[in-house]
Design a protein around this motif. Structure first.
Motif, mmCIF file in Angstrom:
data_model
loop_
_atom_site.group_PDB
_atom_site.id
_atom_site.type_symbol
_atom_site.label_atom_id
_atom_site.label_comp_id
_atom_site.label_asym_id
_atom_site.label_seq_id
_atom_site.Cartn_x
_atom_site.Cartn_y
_atom_site.Cartn_z
ATOM 1 N N UNK A 1 0.862 -1.274 -0.104
ATOM 2 C CA UNK A 1 -0.109 -0.049 0.016
ATOM 3 C C UNK A 1 0.942 1.365 -0.032
ATOM 4 N N UNK A 2 1.814 1.268 0.862
ATOM 5 C CA UNK A 2 2.673 2.225 0.699
ATOM 6 C C UNK A 2 3.572 2.537 -0.471
ATOM 7 N N UNK A 3 4.083 1.622 -1.050
ATOM 8 C CA UNK A 3 4.569 1.854 -2.363
ATOM 9 C C UNK A 3 3.736 2.291 -3.232
ATOM 10 N N UNK A 4 2.258 1.838 -3.466
ATOM 11 C CA UNK A 4 1.461 2.309 -4.418
ATOM 12 C C UNK A 4 1.239 3.972 -4.192
ATOM 13 N N UNK A 5 0.883 4.275 -2.995
ATOM 14 C CA UNK A 5 0.973 5.855 -2.597
ATOM 15 C C UNK A 5 2.162 6.636 -3.209
ATOM 16 N N UNK A 6 3.059 5.970 -2.878
ATOM 17 C CA UNK A 6 4.620 6.772 -3.215
ATOM 18 C C UNK A 6 4.822 6.622 -4.602
ATOM 19 N N UNK A 7 4.331 5.544 -5.214
ATOM 20 C CA UNK A 7 4.660 5.658 -6.693
ATOM 21 C C UNK A 7 3.647 6.418 -7.506
ATOM 22 N N UNK A 8 2.496 6.238 -7.076
ATOM 23 C CA UNK A 8 1.318 7.129 -7.464
ATOM 24 C C UNK A 8 1.731 8.667 -7.535
ATOM 25 N N UNK B 1 4.455 9.360 -9.941
ATOM 26 C CA UNK B 1 4.232 9.477 -11.438
ATOM 27 C C UNK B 1 3.161 10.524 -11.472
ATOM 28 N N UNK B 2 3.004 11.550 -10.654
ATOM 29 C CA UNK B 2 2.099 12.471 -10.849
ATOM 30 C C UNK B 2 0.470 11.975 -11.191
ATOM 31 N N UNK B 3 0.240 10.773 -10.622
ATOM 32 C CA UNK B 3 -1.270 10.278 -10.438
ATOM 33 C C UNK B 3 -1.880 10.818 -9.472
ATOM 34 N N UNK C 1 8.494 2.026 -12.220
ATOM 35 C CA UNK C 1 7.224 2.221 -11.492
ATOM 36 C C UNK C 1 5.844 2.114 -12.243
ATOM 37 N N UNK C 2 5.814 2.477 -13.661
ATOM 38 C CA UNK C 2 4.595 2.170 -14.337
ATOM 39 C C UNK C 2 4.174 0.809 -14.385
ATOM 40 N N UNK C 3 4.997 -0.308 -14.511
ATOM 41 C CA UNK C 3 4.920 -1.548 -14.468
ATOM 42 C C UNK C 3 4.365 -2.086 -13.193
ATOM 43 N N UNK C 4 5.153 -1.705 -12.210
ATOM 44 C CA UNK C 4 4.677 -2.157 -10.823
ATOM 45 C C UNK C 4 3.308 -1.822 -10.403
ATOM 46 N N UNK C 5 3.330 -0.231 -10.535
ATOM 47 C CA UNK C 5 1.916 0.154 -10.112
ATOM 48 C C UNK C 5 0.806 -0.434 -10.988
ATOM 49 N N UNK C 6 1.009 -0.497 -12.210
ATOM 50 C CA UNK C 6 0.176 -1.124 -13.089
ATOM 51 C C UNK C 6 -0.522 -2.303 -12.699
ATOM 52 N N UNK C 7 0.868 -3.193 -12.301
ATOM 53 C CA UNK C 7 0.357 -4.592 -12.091
ATOM 54 C C UNK C 7 -0.348 -4.544 -10.633
ATOM 55 N N UNK D 1 -4.338 12.524 -21.480
ATOM 56 C CA UNK D 1 -3.025 13.491 -21.943
ATOM 57 C C UNK D 1 -1.582 12.645 -21.654
ATOM 58 N N UNK D 2 -0.817 12.943 -22.628
ATOM 59 C CA UNK D 2 0.450 12.080 -22.303
ATOM 60 C C UNK D 2 0.953 11.957 -21.287
ATOM 61 N N UNK D 3 1.781 10.959 -20.573
ATOM 62 C CA UNK D 3 2.307 10.938 -19.335
ATOM 63 C C UNK D 3 2.060 9.641 -18.683
ATOM 64 N N UNK D 4 2.770 9.294 -17.571
ATOM 65 C CA UNK D 4 2.783 8.329 -16.824
ATOM 66 C C UNK D 4 1.497 7.750 -16.600
ATOM 67 N N UNK D 5 0.615 8.365 -16.129
ATOM 68 C CA UNK D 5 -0.622 8.164 -15.871
ATOM 69 C C UNK D 5 -1.514 7.170 -16.823
ATOM 70 N N UNK D 6 -1.543 7.349 -18.228
ATOM 71 C CA UNK D 6 -2.012 6.826 -19.160
ATOM 72 C C UNK D 6 -1.194 5.602 -19.278
#
Lengths: 266, 265
Positions: free
Chosen positions: A30-37, A40-42, B79-85, B137-142
């Motif tokens: 959970x902590x990693x998810x918040x940190x990565x988000x 990544x400017x999510x 990060x994209x790969x891990x968070x996406x997973x 929009x372009x970027x890591x969120x997409x």
């Protein structure tokens, strides 16, 4: 997570003990998810803003346009051709490569280079391979075919080698004891044991090539992917939806056919 | 004489007919494909020269490009790969449960869940990325969402199949004891499918590392952006750096996954 009986009977251990390592792992995740988000400017605002955008996007997609059907059929036919040709050549190439990579039948100086070759084929995404082939042989279906052949060899040969490594060596010994040549040993003792699994891999790969053939077009490798990408760049979102539905339909049919083939060969 | 009357046959006539039809269709499909596919032979003649030229331009690699642009993009890709997973695991869990016939014994719901899973798998991650770039929009969120949505089908399908193979015993025991539905799931199904679940997650993470490396080609962030920039500018020595980096990361990810799998499973 804490659905534990309130008071376990005295003397009887709790049948569902709390595992603190598991909880720590969940917390870490959970902590990693918040940190990565955050990295990544999510952010929530962007997400909400995007939702409004997405509603407009979907509005422009509906209803699907059936205006350029000739383009759609041409692209789909080319994707199918790419998938079929790449699968056939991929299978033909995978047989010797997979055999060479099996450690129980081949000496190490054969199996090791073959395994390295398979690893090389597997490590790059088909799109990246397609980019290199577009440079080498130009735009068009041939680049897509070559890229998917590489992907097929990486997948089928690896699984084929693993299947051969799991066979029973008794039959190999029996055939060898009759004085059979190497090719006879392969065809009489090895192939019958792995054929069913091999058809499984091959149909799976046809399926996978069909999916990927819709994508190599984005970098110039031909097929429905180029039609899709062009439609995207022209903001013809209603036509994009038609293409996507067609792709989903064709892959759905392909999956049913693949299941039928596997049933026939088992 | 007797041997003539009772001959052993491996396949029934029906099976032989089916197999024969399959071979016929396969060969016909291949021949038709080869004949109709558009190949421009002029492009093929100079292919060897082009390949030699490609490698000449790639070597020596422009190693200075790595600290300048590749490293940050690589971290973003990971990060994209891990968070996406992780996101896909959360999304695929309910769909996988709905798809499992023994957990949710309603055929209509099962079929609907399967349709969701097939749609997710049929649309390629690059196409998902195109869609999400258009929306967010372009970027890591997409890129993250593309990876997540593409993975739902894969994770959900395998997770649903693992659930269907679960042993009925613990489920019946807990139901008989009057346990509510969440307890039945957490204490009867989950312990049985947990190893499969983590194994699927690791497997998908490995695939997602590869996939997220190309998302940048359509503007969805990660190392693909660095690749795209170098490709557009025809700096093949920089392309080589990016490719070498991707290769190293993919091999590393595979080693990590194999190690963890052999530890926990």
């Amino acid at each position: 997570m804490s659905i534990v009986p309130a008071a376990p009977a005295a003397g009887r251990p709790n049948p569902f003990p709390v595992s603190w390592t598991t909880r720590a792992a969940w917390l870490g995740l959970a902590i990693y998810s918040v940190y990565a988000a955050s990295l990544l400017d999510v952010t929530w605002e962007r997400f909400v803003f995007g939702l409004g955008n997405g509603a407009r996007f979907i509005g422009r997609m509906l209803p699907p346009a059936f205006t350029h059907m000739d383009l759609l059929w041409k692209g789909l036919a080319e994707s199918l051709e790419i998938a079929i040709i790449a699968t056939v050549f991929g299978i033909v190439l995978s047989l010797p490569v997979g055999l060479a990579a099996s450690r129980n039948l081949m000496p190490i100086w054969v199996s090791w280079p073959a395994r390295a070759f398979i690893a090389l084929c597997r490590s790059f995404h088909p799109v990246i391979v397609a980019i290199l082939f577009v440079k080498a042989v130009g735009f068009g279906a041939i680049a897509g075919i070559l890229a998917l052949i590489v992907a097929s060899v990486g997948f089928i040969a690896k699984l084929f080698a693993e299947a051969i490594e799991e066979i029973s060596l008794k039959q190999v010994e029996a055939v060898r004891a009759t004085g059979a040549s190497f090719m006879n040993v392969i065809f009489m003792a090895v192939v019958p044991q792995v054929l069913a699994r091999f058809t499984g891999f091959a149909t799976y790969q046809l399926d996978s090539n069909l999916r990927n053939s819709t994508m190599v077009g984005i970098v110039g490798g031909g097929g429905i992917g180029s039609t899709l990408f062009t439609a995207f760049q022209k903001f013809d979102y209603d036509f994009v939806l038609t293409i996507l539905l067609a792709i989903i339909a064709i892959i759905f049919v392909g999956e049913i056919l693949a299941g039928w083939v596997r049933k026939t060969f088992q | 004489m007797i041997a003539d009357q009772r001959r052993w046959e491996r396949f029934t006539p029906r099976e032989r007919l089916l197999r024969f039809t399959f071979y016929l269709v396969a060969v016909a499909a291949f021949v038709v494909s080869v004949q109709t596919v558009e190949v421009i032979p002029e492009f093929l003649y100079d292919a060897p020269e082009q390949v030699v030229d490609l490698f000449a331009r790639m070597w020596p690699m422009d190693l200075k490009y790595y600290p300048k642009a590749v490293h940050a993009a690589l971290i973003e890709t990971l990060h994209i790969a891990t968070l996406g997973t992780i996101l896909s695991l959360g999304l695929a869990l309910p769909v996988g449960i709905l798809a499992a016939r023994n957990v949710v014994p309603v055929t209509a719901i099962n079929q609907f869940a399967k349709l969701v899973l097939v749609s997710s798998r049929s649309v390629n991650s690059l196409v998902w990325a195109l869609l999400f770039v258009a929306v967010f929009g372009p970027g890591a969120l997409a890129g993250t969402l593309a990876i997540a949505f593409r993975s739902i089908g894969f994770v959900g399908k395998l997770f649903g199949e693992a659930l269907e193979e679960a042993n009925r015993g613990p489920v019946e025991a807990l139901t008989a004891a009057g346990a509510p539905w969440p307890s039945v799931f957490l204490k009867a199904y989950w312990p049985q499918v947990q190893p499969a679940f983590w194994s699927i997650a690791l497997f998908r993470w490995d695939i997602n590392i590869r996939e997220s490396a190309v998302l940048g080609l359509v503007g969805a962030g990660g190392i693909g952006v660095a690749l795209d920039t170098a490709l557009t500018l025809l700096y093949w020595d920089q392309v080589a750096v990016v490719l070498a980096t991707i290769f190293a990361v993919v091999i590393l990810a595979e080693i990590i996954v194999t190690t963890i799998r052999s530890r926990i499973i």
